[in-house]
Scaffold this active site. Structure first.
Site, PDB file in Angstrom:
ATOM      1  N   ASN A 155       0.804  -1.232   0.000  1.00  0.00           N
ATOM      2  CA  ASN A 155       0.000   0.000   0.000  1.00  0.00           C
ATOM      3  C   ASN A 155       0.833   1.277   0.000  1.00  0.00           C
ATOM      4  O   ASN A 155       0.592   2.178  -0.791  1.00  0.00           O
ATOM      5  CB  ASN A 155      -1.016  -0.019   1.144  1.00  0.00           C
ATOM      6  CG  ASN A 155      -0.381  -0.080   2.507  1.00  0.00           C
ATOM      7  OD1 ASN A 155       0.665  -0.704   2.685  1.00  0.00           O
ATOM      8  ND2 ASN A 155      -0.994   0.548   3.479  1.00  0.00           N
ATOM      9  N   GLU A 253       4.014  -4.747  12.647  1.00  0.00           N
ATOM     10  CA  GLU A 253       3.121  -3.595  12.470  1.00  0.00           C
ATOM     11  C   GLU A 253       1.988  -4.046  11.564  1.00  0.00           C
ATOM     12  O   GLU A 253       2.188  -4.270  10.372  1.00  0.00           O
ATOM     13  CB  GLU A 253       3.887  -2.422  11.843  1.00  0.00           C
ATOM     14  CG  GLU A 253       4.922  -1.815  12.756  1.00  0.00           C
ATOM     15  CD  GLU A 253       4.319  -1.155  13.985  1.00  0.00           C
ATOM     16  OE1 GLU A 253       3.093  -0.974  14.047  1.00  0.00           O
ATOM     17  OE2 GLU A 253       5.093  -0.837  14.902  1.00  0.00           O
ATOM     18  N   CYS A 287      -2.958   1.742   6.690  1.00  0.00           N
ATOM     19  CA  CYS A 287      -3.275   1.033   7.937  1.00  0.00           C
ATOM     20  C   CYS A 287      -4.011   1.938   8.925  1.00  0.00           C
ATOM     21  O   CYS A 287      -4.834   1.472   9.707  1.00  0.00           O
ATOM     22  CB  CYS A 287      -2.000   0.504   8.568  1.00  0.00           C
ATOM     23  SG  CYS A 287      -0.749   1.781   8.776  1.00  0.00           S
TER      24      CYS A 287
HETATM   25  P1  NAD Z   1      -0.046  -8.974   3.651  1.00  0.00           P
HETATM   26  O1  NAD Z   1       0.079  -9.352   5.064  1.00  0.00           O
HETATM   27  O2  NAD Z   1      -0.822  -9.861   2.754  1.00  0.00           O
HETATM   28  O3  NAD Z   1       1.394  -8.816   2.967  1.00  0.00           O
HETATM   29  C1  NAD Z   1       2.392  -8.003   3.524  1.00  0.00           C
HETATM   30  C2  NAD Z   1       3.760  -8.565   3.183  1.00  0.00           C
HETATM   31  O4  NAD Z   1       3.926  -9.809   3.854  1.00  0.00           O
HETATM   32  C3  NAD Z   1       3.961  -8.870   1.693  1.00  0.00           C
HETATM   33  O5  NAD Z   1       5.293  -8.599   1.350  1.00  0.00           O
HETATM   34  C4  NAD Z   1       3.673 -10.369   1.623  1.00  0.00           C
HETATM   35  O6  NAD Z   1       4.297 -10.988   0.520  1.00  0.00           O
HETATM   36  C5  NAD Z   1       4.251 -10.845   2.943  1.00  0.00           C
HETATM   37  N1  NAD Z   1       3.674 -12.064   3.495  1.00  0.00           N
HETATM   38  C6  NAD Z   1       2.404 -12.510   3.393  1.00  0.00           C
HETATM   39  N2  NAD Z   1       2.257 -13.657   4.087  1.00  0.00           N
HETATM   40  C7  NAD Z   1       3.455 -13.936   4.645  1.00  0.00           C
HETATM   41  C8  NAD Z   1       3.939 -14.996   5.472  1.00  0.00           C
HETATM   42  N3  NAD Z   1       3.149 -15.988   5.871  1.00  0.00           N
HETATM   43  N4  NAD Z   1       5.230 -14.964   5.869  1.00  0.00           N
HETATM   44  C9  NAD Z   1       6.040 -13.948   5.500  1.00  0.00           C
HETATM   45  N5  NAD Z   1       5.645 -12.928   4.700  1.00  0.00           N
HETATM   46  C10 NAD Z   1       4.367 -12.935   4.277  1.00  0.00           C
HETATM   47  O7  NAD Z   1      -0.610  -7.495   3.665  1.00  0.00           O
HETATM   48  P2  NAD Z   1      -1.272  -6.653   2.515  1.00  0.00           P
HETATM   49  O8  NAD Z   1      -2.690  -7.040   2.398  1.00  0.00           O
HETATM   50  O9  NAD Z   1      -0.443  -6.684   1.314  1.00  0.00           O
HETATM   51  O10 NAD Z   1      -1.150  -5.194   3.156  1.00  0.00           O
HETATM   52  C11 NAD Z   1      -2.180  -4.563   3.765  1.00  0.00           C
HETATM   53  C12 NAD Z   1      -2.178  -4.818   5.262  1.00  0.00           C
HETATM   54  O11 NAD Z   1      -1.019  -4.240   5.850  1.00  0.00           O
HETATM   55  C13 NAD Z   1      -3.350  -4.161   5.939  1.00  0.00           C
HETATM   56  O12 NAD Z   1      -3.880  -5.029   6.907  1.00  0.00           O
HETATM   57  C14 NAD Z   1      -2.739  -2.933   6.594  1.00  0.00           C
HETATM   58  O13 NAD Z   1      -3.450  -2.422   7.686  1.00  0.00           O
HETATM   59  C15 NAD Z   1      -1.403  -3.443   6.984  1.00  0.00           C
HETATM   60  N6  NAD Z   1      -0.479  -2.328   7.170  1.00  0.00           N
HETATM   61  C16 NAD Z   1      -0.020  -2.033   8.436  1.00  0.00           C
HETATM   62  C17 NAD Z   1       0.799  -0.947   8.645  1.00  0.00           C
HETATM   63  C18 NAD Z   1       1.314  -0.586  10.025  1.00  0.00           C
HETATM   64  O14 NAD Z   1       2.318   0.137  10.122  1.00  0.00           O
HETATM   65  N7  NAD Z   1       0.682  -1.028  11.097  1.00  0.00           N
HETATM   66  C19 NAD Z   1       1.162  -0.146   7.565  1.00  0.00           C
HETATM   67  C20 NAD Z   1       0.674  -0.465   6.305  1.00  0.00           C
HETATM   68  C21 NAD Z   1      -0.129  -1.570   6.119  1.00  0.00           C
END
Ligand code: NAD
Length: 486
Positions: A155, A253, A287
């Site tokens: 995002n 996070e 997020c």
């Molecule tokens: P996601 O969890 O699907 O993916 C995030 C990253 O993790 C990607 O690089 C993905 O390839 C990797 N990933 C996925 N499963 C994994 C696993 N089992 N092991 C290791 N890596 C893995 O998230 P998304 O849907 O792409 O992103 C949106 C989410 O991120 C939303 O829930 C949002 O709130 C959250 N987010 C949080 C913050 C924060 O700072 N708290 C900031 C931005 C986004």
């Protein structure tokens, strides 16, 4: 000035000891607004992660021994390079993630700031003298963690990668970064190019776009000592479990469903503008997005009608070619998720005050009124431009509603009486709270993070990065060996 990011530079490769062809294949980088192919990225598999982490560990020892001026210098030059290549990086952010121009400018600005703040971190005192009852020096010394694994989402990939990469490097670590494969350039290759130009020694930064398997390999890799993960709560739980099995530290996070509380003494016009920004900025794919509007019943009717009217006129389209307020969602999977949550909420009895329709990946800003707290678009993180409104009649009720969420990232309270807002915020547990502002804020100097399902309580930003990316070591020194009883 030569281009930082010619697609020919990285075409089908990853950045690991230079641009190399990985074992995991490649995929197209798709512009969500048009479906056009912007280039190709290499995809890392477990063997690529293994090689990168070993290379990073080998390079890290000399870097940790380098002077703090040398490390700070690289970070300062990286900040300058982000500013010098502002337009080019901004264009990649717009085209690759669908961000509108203003949002992209903000993201690139914060990225430069992250580098400058990290540069300042390199010269922070690296420890403390501790009190001791013995005739000795007793010290807490901060040492680099070693190799830091960074996993970032689609995002806001530029900030969410660089906010860990920059301080980790500044503090003497090496980094293996795994951005989301949908956004490898702004989430990784841009950062690799900036640090290469800034003179970061070889082998210290590896950028390996890849899927969950590559992420898991990074978490499990024995060379990697600390994981910095930003992403969904579901994936964060898996990362946390795996990291625990390998006895390593994971900063998580995660997702959010942040509440914006509108009290009855508010300037409604301003509140509407803040609320619309909080829910619709970057198509709600942040997020900290305002996911729940809790509005006092005395001002609720005007609060709902104004953003519904406003939302109806907001231009949605291709942010690279048109002046728009909202761009596209990242892909069809996200679109279907967002629309499914909106439809099921309307089916459950909510009133669609505006939006709820889409063309291609362009979702209209949506306002839902008469929402129940168990309805899907209120109870879940939507991650789309959707503003569900729930009414309350007392501050007690507002505090209870806001607190009744598994998440605890950001919180907003809008009121004519700032101290009343602050007192109310004290009763609602979140990692971030803003009085008289909406929920989406970010500054490189502020400690950033959530509580409960929004994260493990770790913080990024400012001095919190010292805790995130170093180990502490207790060291004592005596002039003479003491005499023991036996
Ligand atoms: P996601 O969890 O699907 O993916 C995030 C990253 O993790 C990607 O690089 C993905 O390839 C990797 N990933 C996925 N499963 C994994 C696993 N089992 N092991 C290791 N890596 C893995 O998230 P998304 O849907 O792409 O992103 C949106 C989410 O991120 C939303 O829930 C949002 O709130 C959250 N987010 C949080 C913050 C924060 O700072 N708290 C900031 C931005 C986004």
């Amino acid at each position: 000035m030569t281009a930082l990011l010619d697609p020919g530079t990285f075409n089908g490769t990853v950045y690991s000891g230079g641009w190399t062809v990985p074992s995991g294949g490649s995929r197209a980088i798709i512009e969500p607004a048009t479906g056009a192919e912007l280039g190709r990225t290499g995809l890392a598999d477990e063997s690529d992660v293994d090689k990168a982490a070993a290379g990073a560990a080998a390079a890290q020892r000399d870097w940790a021994a380098a002077s703090f001026e040398e490390r700070a210098g690289v970070l300062r030059r990286a900040g300058t390079l982000v500013e010098q290549h502002f337009e080019e990086i901004k264009t990649w952010v717009i085209r690759e993630t669908g961000a509108v121009v203003g949002a992209a400018e903000f993201f690139v600005g914060v990225a430069a700031q992250e580098c400058y703040e990290a540069a300042a971190l390199a010269s922070q005192p690296p420890g403390q003298l501790l009190p001791t009852n013995q005739p000795r020096l007793s010290m807490l010394k901060r040492v680099p963690a070693g190799v830091v694994g960074v996993i970032s989402p689609f995002n806001v990939p530029l900030i969410l990668s660089i906010r860990s990469v920059a301080p980790a490097l500044a503090l003497g670590n090496a980094v293996v970064l795994k951005p989301d494969p949908r956004t490898p350039v702004s989430g990784g290759f841009a950062i690799a190019r900036v640090f290469a130009e800034a003179g970061l020694p070889d082998g210290l930064l590896h950028v390996l776009p890849g899927g969950p398997e590559a992420g898991s390999a990074l978490v499990a890799d024995p060379h990697v000592r600390v994981i910095s993960f930003t992403g969904s709560t579901a994936a964060g739980r898996k990362v946390g479990e795996l990291a625990a099995r390998h006895l390593k530290r994971a900063h998580l996070e995660l997702g959010g469903n942040s509440a914006l509380i509108v009290l009855d003494d508010v300037d409604v016009e301003r509140a509407v503008s803040a609320g619309a920004w909080g829910s619709f900025l970057h198509q709600g794919q942040i997020c900290m997005t305002t996911g729940r509007h809790l509005v006092h019943e005395r001002v609720a009717d005007s609060y709902v009608e104004a953003p519904a009217e406003h939302a109806g006129h907001l231009p949605v389209g291709n942010p690279h070619t048109d002046q728009v307020a909202l761009g596209p969602l990242i892909d069809e999977g996200q679109l279907n998720k967002v629309h499914g949550l909106v439809r099921s909420t309307v089916d459950a009895g909510a009133r669609l005050a505006s939006g709820g329709t889409y063309e291609g990946l362009f979702y209209r800003p949506t306002v839902l009124d008469a929402v129940g707290t168990d309805m899907p678009a209120y109870a879940n993180e939507v991650f789309g431009p959707v503003a569900p409104v729930v009414r309350f009649s007392s501050e007690e009720e507002a505090a209870a509603l806001a607190s009744a969420s598994e998440y605890g990232l950001s919180l907003s309270i809008l009121t004519g009486d700032a101290m009343r807002g602050l007192a109310l915020a004290e009763r609602i547990p979140t990692g971030i709270a803003h009085i008289n502002d909406q929920t989406v804020n970010d500054e490189a100097v502020a400690p950033f993070g959530g509580v409960a399902a929004s994260g493990t309580g770790a913080r990024f930003g400012g001095l919190s990065n010292m805790d995130a990316f170093t180990e502490t070591r207790w060291i004592t020194v005596r002039g003479e060996i003491p005499q023991y009883p036996f």
